[in-house]
Design a protein around this motif. Structure first.
Motif, PDB file in Angstrom:
ATOM      1  N   THR A 168       0.662  -1.128   0.179  1.00 33.52           N
ATOM      2  CA  THR A 168       0.360  -0.215   0.040  1.00 33.52           C
ATOM      3  C   THR A 168       1.036   1.344   0.359  1.00 33.52           C
ATOM      4  O   THR A 168       1.831   0.905  -0.122  1.00 33.52           O
ATOM      5  CB  THR A 168      -0.964   0.034   1.372  1.00 33.52           C
ATOM      6  N   TYR A 169       0.436   2.718   0.097  1.00 37.95           N
ATOM      7  CA  TYR A 169       0.696   3.902  -0.597  1.00 37.95           C
ATOM      8  C   TYR A 169       0.327   4.989   1.033  1.00 37.95           C
ATOM      9  O   TYR A 169      -0.688   5.015   1.114  1.00 37.95           O
ATOM     10  CB  TYR A 169       1.161   4.396  -1.319  1.00 37.95           C
ATOM     11  N   ASN A 170       1.571   6.139   0.974  1.00 33.95           N
ATOM     12  CA  ASN A 170       1.310   7.134   1.595  1.00 33.95           C
ATOM     13  C   ASN A 170       1.984   7.836   0.835  1.00 33.95           C
ATOM     14  O   ASN A 170       2.936   8.357   0.609  1.00 33.95           O
ATOM     15  CB  ASN A 170       2.150   7.250   3.044  1.00 33.95           C
ATOM     16  N   SER A 192      -2.236  11.067   2.405  1.00 32.76           N
ATOM     17  CA  SER A 192      -3.168  10.405   2.630  1.00 32.76           C
ATOM     18  C   SER A 192      -2.914   8.815   3.018  1.00 32.76           C
ATOM     19  O   SER A 192      -1.085   8.145   2.091  1.00 32.76           O
ATOM     20  CB  SER A 192      -4.332   9.859   0.710  1.00 32.76           C
ATOM     21  N   SER A 193      -3.307   7.815   3.590  1.00 27.79           N
ATOM     22  CA  SER A 193      -2.012   6.616   3.671  1.00 27.79           C
ATOM     23  C   SER A 193      -3.053   5.235   2.968  1.00 27.79           C
ATOM     24  O   SER A 193      -4.387   5.629   3.275  1.00 27.79           O
ATOM     25  CB  SER A 193      -2.106   6.333   5.426  1.00 27.79           C
ATOM     26  N   GLU A 194      -2.308   3.904   3.273  1.00 27.61           N
ATOM     27  CA  GLU A 194      -2.819   2.927   3.054  1.00 27.61           C
ATOM     28  C   GLU A 194      -3.509   3.214   1.810  1.00 27.61           C
ATOM     29  O   GLU A 194      -4.685   2.284   1.636  1.00 27.61           O
ATOM     30  CB  GLU A 194      -4.558   2.252   4.218  1.00 27.61           C
ATOM     31  N   ILE A 195      -3.299   3.912   0.552  1.00 28.75           N
ATOM     32  CA  ILE A 195      -3.549   4.012  -0.552  1.00 28.75           C
ATOM     33  C   ILE A 195      -3.792   2.501  -1.288  1.00 28.75           C
ATOM     34  O   ILE A 195      -2.459   2.174  -1.473  1.00 28.75           O
ATOM     35  CB  ILE A 195      -3.144   4.780  -1.561  1.00 28.75           C
ATOM     36  N   PRO A 246      -1.353   3.478  -9.989  1.00 30.06           N
ATOM     37  CA  PRO A 246      -1.499   4.235  -8.778  1.00 30.06           C
ATOM     38  C   PRO A 246      -1.478   5.936  -8.669  1.00 30.06           C
ATOM     39  O   PRO A 246      -1.227   6.027  -9.707  1.00 30.06           O
ATOM     40  CB  PRO A 246      -1.306   3.381  -7.706  1.00 30.06           C
ATOM     41  N   PHE A 304      -3.353   9.636  -6.750  1.00 33.83           N
ATOM     42  CA  PHE A 304      -3.745  10.544  -5.902  1.00 33.83           C
ATOM     43  C   PHE A 304      -4.389  11.833  -6.345  1.00 33.83           C
ATOM     44  O   PHE A 304      -2.894  12.538  -6.496  1.00 33.83           O
ATOM     45  CB  PHE A 304      -2.913  10.320  -4.377  1.00 33.83           C
TER      46      PHE A 304
END
Length: 749
Positions: A257-259, A274-277, A285, A287
């Motif tokens: 996942t990504y922050n 944002s977190s846990e993308i 992905p 954002f």
């Protein structure tokens, strides 16, 4: 054992060009015993690439106490050596081939204490290199896996496959790329593999490729690599079209996942956005960051798994600007101007929490080379005209908004895409250089119009406005991509009107109008003898009253030589011009002239000679008295007569063995008719026609290679087109004996 088993890659079998040869005569090999034992049957040699060995089998031979396996590397029995000198039973094995592809030939003999058998038939095998072994494997902090193995001999490349042992991809997956074999055999080969997916550990394996994907060794044993969590790659930031927003994108990593963080400047404090993308179902992905105030922001992306984190080493920069104008369009076009319009730029300023619009705009026009032609400011308008442009030219237009009328670089808005715009094409103009009228045809030419794809042309015997032109029938109109047309079949001394317009897609220019008059035509041109000398006379078709006479000394195929052409002073209200000064003191057979008469076209000031195809292009004087070199050597002169006489033939003798053509010539006058009689003179002074088929004739104007062929006829009649010598050529056709033949020429009106 004489060979060591190799650890290099295993190859498929390849059959070499040479085969097995039982060729004792090729060398000194001889068996030491008398060959009376039975030859072993069903001798086989099978190579096992997995274990890098060759297994032999055969049937037992009665009375044999042992067997010898012989080997050759070039297929010749004369070069064979006993690789297994004393085998017992009915099988044997050779192990430990070198790490390369090679061909081997094998034979078998049976023996006992007193004798040996005959040699079996040859058996051939081709070895493969053994499968590779990965000797070292590791993963760095950036997610790059390094693999090492010993390079094999005779390979073209290597393939690598992987399988996650810690979850994720559970099936073996090959990388698309084939690694080149750029390391010498026996040296260490190093390969770097960039990960696209994360797992705690990944198994890797490698195999060698000989020439194609279907010609490969077996896979090596797997090598497990402990994977370090690595950061996202290729982070970028782009506009969404909304002020204060930026879309952050990066490459996908399976299993994480990504922050996403932001900072104002590279050294600013990072703020979590944002977190846990998670990863999308398809694609990379992304954002969207919102509520960004004016300035340059930097964005970082962090990969996360099981509490471990790895942040990108570089941030993606994005400068917040007011949005670019939308709906940029061309609302008006002329040949030299474009009017550009656009929608108002409105945005919400985060810093002041207020809605704003761009205070001014800069409109730029570029040509197709990228050079700036116009760049002007507009403070109170959503449209602006650009003039002094070229007709039919495509330009690139761009509009940029600014926060204030100061229009500093910091206040400049986002840059929109180009808008392509083309000015209207210009009307074509007729070209006097490429437009002229003859007596019965005309050429109409005009300048090429930049940007035009084609042209529409019309003509008529009557004048009229554009509505009249549009109503003309299709026979009077047409389309062309050229810049000139021809009109044929026109009436003499008649005014014609013509129009042209240029076309670019659906757009058509206005009609450009022109007119011209076909010329009067001098006819029946003649050279006559007068009481004072000579004159050129003519008639005329049409209303012309002014003429001019020209002359030259040569012509070819109906066209006068303009390089020697000389023009006399024009005459008016007469159809005669004295040329005594030109012809005076000329002697027959010395020189001749070509005279042309041109009528003056008062409509456009041109001089028109007329159409040669109608027979009144020019008249000759003295062609029959032309250069004697035009006559064949040895030609016999024939006097013309006014009636036919069976005895007055001009005769010549031809022998049965000769192939020489006999020539006659006579003087002909323009407009007169001539009949040429041909005869085979069986009796010296008597005309007979019974054997005329034995002769063959042609005739032509002196100096003209275009002949009229007369095939075995008694006579031929023609009208002379101008004063000239007529040459008659005669030759034997089928006559086998010597004799006379002759011709007679009769002239009539």
């Amino acid at each position: 054992m004489r060979r060591l088993k190799s650890l290099l890659c295993v190859f498929p079998l390849l059959f070499f060009a040479w085969g097995c040869k039982n060729d004792a005569a090729d060398g000194d090999f001889e068996l030491s015993k008398t060959k009376t034992l039975a030859t072993p049957k069903n001798f086989t040699a099978v190579y096992d690439p997995v274990n890098n060995v060759t297994n032999f089998t055969w049937e037992e031979v009665p009375s044999a106490t042992g067997y010898s396996v012989m080997e050759s590397v070039n297929g010749k029995i004369s070069d064979a050596v006993k690789i297994i000198p004393a085998a017992t039973g009915t099988s044997g094995t050779v192990i430990g081939y070198s790490a390369k592809i090679q061909s081997f030939s094998y034979w078998l003999i049976a023996y006992n204490d007193s004798e040996e058998s005959e040699i079996t038939e040859c058996r051939q095998i081709v070895t493969s290199a053994p499968k590779l072994a990965i000797s070292a494997a590791s993963c760095n902090e950036s997610g790059v896996v390094s693999l090492e193995w010993t390079a094999a001999e005779g390979v073209s490349g290597y393939r690598v496959s992987y399988k996650n042992t810690g979850g994720g991809i559970s099936e073996w997956t090959e990388f698309d790329q084939t690694l080149s074999a750029n390391v010498d055999a026996g040296e260490t080969y190093s390969a770097a593999v960039t990960l696209a997916a994360y797992a705690p550990s990944i198994d890797y394996r490698v195999r060698a490729v000989k020439g194609s994907a279907s010609d490969e060794t077996e896979w090596s044993e797997p090598k497990t690599v402990q994977i370090n969590l690595f950061p996202p790659r290729n982070i970028g930031a782009e506009s969404t079209g909304t002020y204060g927003e930026a879309k952050i994108v990066w490459d996908k990593i399976d299993g994480v996942t990504y922050n996403v963080y932001k900072s104002l400047g590279t050294d600013g404090e990072k703020t979590l956005l944002s977190s846990e993308i998670g990863n999308p179902a398809s694609g990379n992905p992304n954002f969207t960051a919102q509520d960004l105030t004016k300035g340059t922001w930097y964005f970082w992306v962090e990969s996360c798994v099981d509490g471990n984190k790895k942040c990108s080493t570089e941030g993606a920069a994005y400068t917040v600007k007011i949005p670019a104008p939308k709906n940029i369009r061309i609302t008006e076009r002329t040949e030299t101007s474009l009017t550009v319009s656009w929608d108002v730029v409105s945005y919400h300023d985060i810093a002041t929490n207020s809605d704003k619009t761009a205070d001014c705009y800069k409109v730029s026009v570029y040509d197709d080379t990228g050079a700036t032609l116009v760049s002007e400011n507009s403070t109170n308008s959503l449209s602006m005209g650009r003039s002094s442009l070229q007709a039919g030219t495509t330009y690139l237009v761009r509009v940029v908004g600014y926060e204030s009328s100061a229009m500093t670089e910091a206040e400049e808005g986002e840059i929109p895409s180009w808008v392509e715009a083309k000015t209207l094409i210009a009307k074509p103009e007729f070209s006097s250089e490429h437009t002229w009228f003859s007596s019965d045809y005309a050429y109409i030419g005009w300048n090429a119009v930049k940007g035009a794809s084609s042209y529409e042309v019309a003509y008529s015997g009557s004048d009229g406005d554009s509505a009249y032109v549009e109503s003309l029938p299709s026979d009077n109109k047409g389309f062309t991509t050229d810049t000139q047309i021809s009109l044929t079949g026109l009436d003499i001394d008649t005014v014609y009107y013509y129009w042209v317009r240029a076309i670019d897609g659906d757009y058509k220019t206005e009609w450009t109008a022109g007119s011209g008059r076909t010329a009067s035509v001098p006819t029946n041109i003649a050279v006559v003898e007068t009481s004072t000398g000579y004159s050129v006379t003519w008639d005329v078709r049409g209303s012309a009253t002014k003429f001019r006479v020209s002359y030259c000394t040569s012509a070819t195929n109906g066209s006068v030589d303009t390089t020697t052409k000389q023009t006399l002073t024009p005459v008016e209200n007469t159809h005669s011009c004295d040329v005594s000064s030109i012809i005076n003191n000329r002697t027959d057979g010395t020189i001749y002239y070509y005279f042309t008469v041109e009528a003056y076209n008062s409509y456009d000031g041109s001089w028109v000679q007329g159409s040669d195809s109608e027979g009144y292009g020019y008249v000759t004087y003295g062609l029959q008295y032309g250069e004697m070199s035009q006559l064949p050597s040895g030609a016999t002169y024939v006097s013309t007569r006014t009636y036919f006489n069976t005895t007055n033939f001009t005769r010549t003798f031809i022998a049965s063995s000769t192939t020489t053509t006999k020539c006659f010539y006579f003087k002909a006058t323009k407009g007169k008719r001539y009949t040429i009689y041909y005869a085979d003179m069986d009796v010296y002074t008597t005309f007979t026609s019974s054997s005329k088929a034995d002769m063959e004739f042609t005739y032509y104007y002196a100096g003209n290679s275009n002949s009229n062929f007369i095939d075995r006829r008694a006579s031929d009649t023609f009208t002379c087109e101008y004063d000239a010598y007529i040459v008659v050529e005669c030759k034997k056709y089928s006559r086998s004996t010597s004799g006379y033949f002759g011709i007679q020429v009769v002239e009539s009106n």
